[in-house]
Design a protein around this motif. Structure first.
Motif, short mmCIF file in Angstrom:
data_model
loop_
_atom_site.label_atom_id
_atom_site.label_comp_id
_atom_site.label_asym_id
_atom_site.label_seq_id
_atom_site.Cartn_x
_atom_site.Cartn_y
_atom_site.Cartn_z
N VAL A 1 0.54 -0.78 -0.07
CA VAL A 1 0.37 0.12 0.15
C VAL A 1 0.66 1.04 -0.41
CG1 VAL A 1 -1.77 1.43 1.54
CG2 VAL A 1 -2.40 -0.87 1.25
N SER A 2 1.83 0.99 0.46
CA SER A 2 2.56 2.57 0.11
C SER A 2 3.40 2.70 -0.50
CB SER A 2 4.01 2.68 1.46
OG SER A 2 5.04 1.97 1.57
N GLY A 3 3.73 1.14 -1.60
CA GLY A 3 3.35 1.47 -3.00
C GLY A 3 3.01 2.02 -3.44
N MET A 4 1.47 1.72 -3.54
CA MET A 4 0.29 2.22 -3.92
C MET A 4 0.09 3.31 -4.31
SD MET A 4 -2.43 -1.62 -2.99
CE MET A 4 -3.77 -0.72 -4.46
N ILE A 5 0.54 4.64 -2.93
CA ILE A 5 -0.16 5.43 -2.69
C ILE A 5 0.71 5.59 -3.68
CG2 ILE A 5 0.20 7.22 -0.76
CD1 ILE A 5 -1.28 5.08 0.85
N LYS B 1 -0.60 10.76 -19.01
CA LYS B 1 0.22 9.77 -19.60
C LYS B 1 -0.37 8.36 -19.35
CE LYS B 1 4.99 9.13 -17.81
NZ LYS B 1 3.84 8.76 -16.31
N ASP B 2 -0.60 8.50 -17.85
CA ASP B 2 -1.36 6.97 -16.91
C ASP B 2 -2.21 6.54 -16.98
OD1 ASP B 2 1.71 7.16 -16.15
OD2 ASP B 2 1.11 8.07 -14.69
N SER B 3 -2.94 7.38 -17.78
CA SER B 3 -4.26 7.42 -17.86
C SER B 3 -5.08 6.45 -18.89
CB SER B 3 -5.38 8.68 -18.07
OG SER B 3 -6.86 7.98 -18.22
N GLY B 4 -5.53 5.27 -18.36
CA GLY B 4 -5.33 4.04 -19.27
C GLY B 4 -4.71 2.93 -19.73
N THR B 5 -3.89 3.27 -18.77
CA THR B 5 -2.86 1.93 -18.35
C THR B 5 -3.51 1.08 -17.09
OG1 THR B 5 -1.05 3.28 -16.96
CG2 THR B 5 -1.59 3.42 -19.47
N LEU B 6 -2.23 -0.38 -16.54
CA LEU B 6 -1.72 -0.78 -16.32
C LEU B 6 -0.68 -0.99 -15.31
CD1 LEU B 6 -2.39 -3.24 -14.33
CD2 LEU B 6 -2.44 -4.88 -16.45
N ASP C 1 2.57 -1.39 -11.83
CA ASP C 1 2.35 -2.17 -11.24
C ASP C 1 2.92 -0.97 -9.95
OD1 ASP C 1 5.30 -1.75 -10.49
OD2 ASP C 1 5.52 -4.18 -11.24
N TRP C 2 2.76 -1.59 -8.31
CA TRP C 2 2.50 -1.47 -7.29
C TRP C 2 4.34 -0.11 -6.47
CZ3 TRP C 2 6.70 -2.67 -3.47
CH2 TRP C 2 7.32 -3.41 -3.76
N GLU C 3 4.77 -0.49 -7.63
CA GLU C 3 6.45 -0.06 -8.06
C GLU C 3 6.16 1.24 -8.79
OE1 GLU C 3 9.69 -2.50 -6.64
OE2 GLU C 3 8.91 -3.27 -7.91
N GLY C 4 5.14 1.17 -10.12
CA GLY C 4 5.19 2.62 -10.72
C GLY C 4 5.26 1.95 -12.29
N LYS C 5 5.74 0.30 -11.97
CA LYS C 5 6.21 -0.01 -13.57
C LYS C 5 5.04 -0.58 -14.71
CE LYS C 5 10.21 -2.29 -11.55
NZ LYS C 5 9.78 -3.41 -10.81
N ASN C 6 5.03 -0.09 -16.24
CA ASN C 6 4.03 -0.21 -16.85
C ASN C 6 4.23 -2.25 -17.18
OD1 ASN C 6 2.44 -0.59 -19.77
ND2 ASN C 6 1.84 1.74 -18.47
N ILE C 7 3.09 -2.61 -17.64
CA ILE C 7 2.91 -3.72 -17.34
C ILE C 7 1.42 -4.05 -18.86
CG2 ILE C 7 1.34 -6.19 -16.48
CD1 ILE C 7 1.64 -4.72 -13.90
N PRO C 8 2.26 -4.44 -19.52
CA PRO C 8 1.98 -4.57 -21.04
C PRO C 8 0.00 -5.16 -21.15
CG PRO C 8 3.45 -6.20 -20.70
CD PRO C 8 3.28 -5.84 -19.51
N TRP C 9 -1.13 -4.82 -21.80
CA TRP C 9 -2.09 -6.04 -21.83
C TRP C 9 -1.68 -7.56 -21.96
CZ3 TRP C 9 -5.09 -3.02 -18.60
CH2 TRP C 9 -4.92 -1.09 -18.97
#
Ligand SMILES: NC(=O)c1ccc[n+]([C@@H]2O[C@H](COP(=O)([O-])OP(=O)(O)OC[C@H]3O[C@@H](n4cnc5c(N)ncnc54)[C@H](OP(=O)(O)O)[C@@H]3O)[C@@H](O)[C@H]2O)c1
Length: 258
Positions: free
Chosen positions: A230-234, A243-248, A250-258
């Motif tokens: 949760v501290s990572g998520m926050i 630019k992050d809208s519509g993306t996935l 992770d809790w460390e801010g790394k982009n996960i491909p669809w």
């Protein structure tokens, strides 16, 4: 945490696991939200004792809201209650955290498992977005000039790495979980659709994977505590931009491909 995360936030499924920890950490932020609406399907029940105690300690900030995300009536009533508590102001942030993992190999999975999982993991967040949209738009009107962020209106859908179609070959055999994977992939599509639809309203929508977390759902083998996740998520939520809208992510801010 440098700046105030947002004025008001709704967290669904907040009586245990990641949801409860979100409420704990949000209220403990140096500049915590003025209103934290903690959705819970049985606020008077034994599984909500810790949440009730927390709300008692932070009266006037945490409001426990009866919210069964499987029930359209409950969602409607919750949106009415939140609106009345906000007293003319909008709602900034929704964290659609409530979810179920009905684990299943193909043999174990039937219509009931698929439908139950879809109801909670997809239909619930969709109806929440729809019912709370006017309140999010009201919050957007308070910041007409600024760009998208979680202090403007935003929806965060709690998804999972297991929703990623691209990453499926590397983790499928460890956890087949047909209903869960399929429904969370559908939740990602909800994120994508809402991000397009609500762009005109200045509402950011993202999916977030909390990591593999030691909760009832994650089990005792999971490497992350709820506090770490949760501290990572926050941190990630507070740093979201257009630019992050519509993306996935992770809790460390790394982009996960669809
Ligand atoms: N733990 C992990 O490793 C992990 C990994 C990836 C993603 N996630 C996602 O993270 C989120 C939280 O998971 P968790 O690990 O904290 O799970 P958890 O410990 O099983 O808690 C689930 C929460 O969701 C609530 N919930 C379930 N159905 C609901 C409904 N119809 N209406 C309202 N609340 C409902 C539960 O309430 P009750 O107490 O009333 O059942 C509980 O508060 C889920 O969306 C999950 O898919 C978790």
């Amino acid at each position: 945490m440098a700046s105030v995360i947002c004025d008001s936030v709704l967290v669904t499924g907040s009586n245990r696991g990641i949801g409860l920890e979100l409420v704990h950490q949000l209220v403990d932020l140096p500049k915590s939200p003025g209103h934290i609406f903690a959705g819970c399907r049985d606020p008077g029940g034994p599984k909500a004792q810790e949440l009730r105690d927390l709300a008692q300690k932070h009266q006037g900030v945490i409001t426990v809201v009866q919210l069964d995300t499987d029930s359209p009536d409950s969602i409607k009533e919750a949106s009415n209650l939140v609106e009345s508590k906000l007293n003319g102001k909008g709602l900034n942030l929704i964290i659609n955290n409530a979810g179920v993992n009905i684990p299943g190999s193909l043999v174990e999975t039937g219509k009931k498992e698929m439908v139950d999982s879809y109801t909670t993991n997809v239909v619930g967040p969709m109806l929440i977005a729809k019912n709370f949209h006017p309140l999010l738009c009201k919050a957007a009107a308070q910041f007409p000039q600024s760009s998208m962020s979680c202090s403007r209106p935003a929806i965060v859908n709690v998804s999972t790495l297991l929703s990623s179609i691209t990453r499926c070959p590397e983790n499928f055999y460890r956890s087949p979980m047909y209903p869960y994977r399929i429904c969370k992939a559908a939740l990602n599509m909800l994120t994508r659709c809402l991000a397009e639809d609500f762009r005109k309203d200045g509402i950011l929508v993202a999916s977030l994977h909390p990591g593999w977390v030691r909760t009832e759902m994650g089990g005792p083998q999971a490497p992350l505590t709820t506090a770490e996740s949760v501290s990572g998520m926050i941190k990630v939520i507070t740093s979201l931009t257009e630019k992050d809208s519509g993306t996935l992510l992770d809790w460390e801010g790394k982009n996960i491909p669809w």
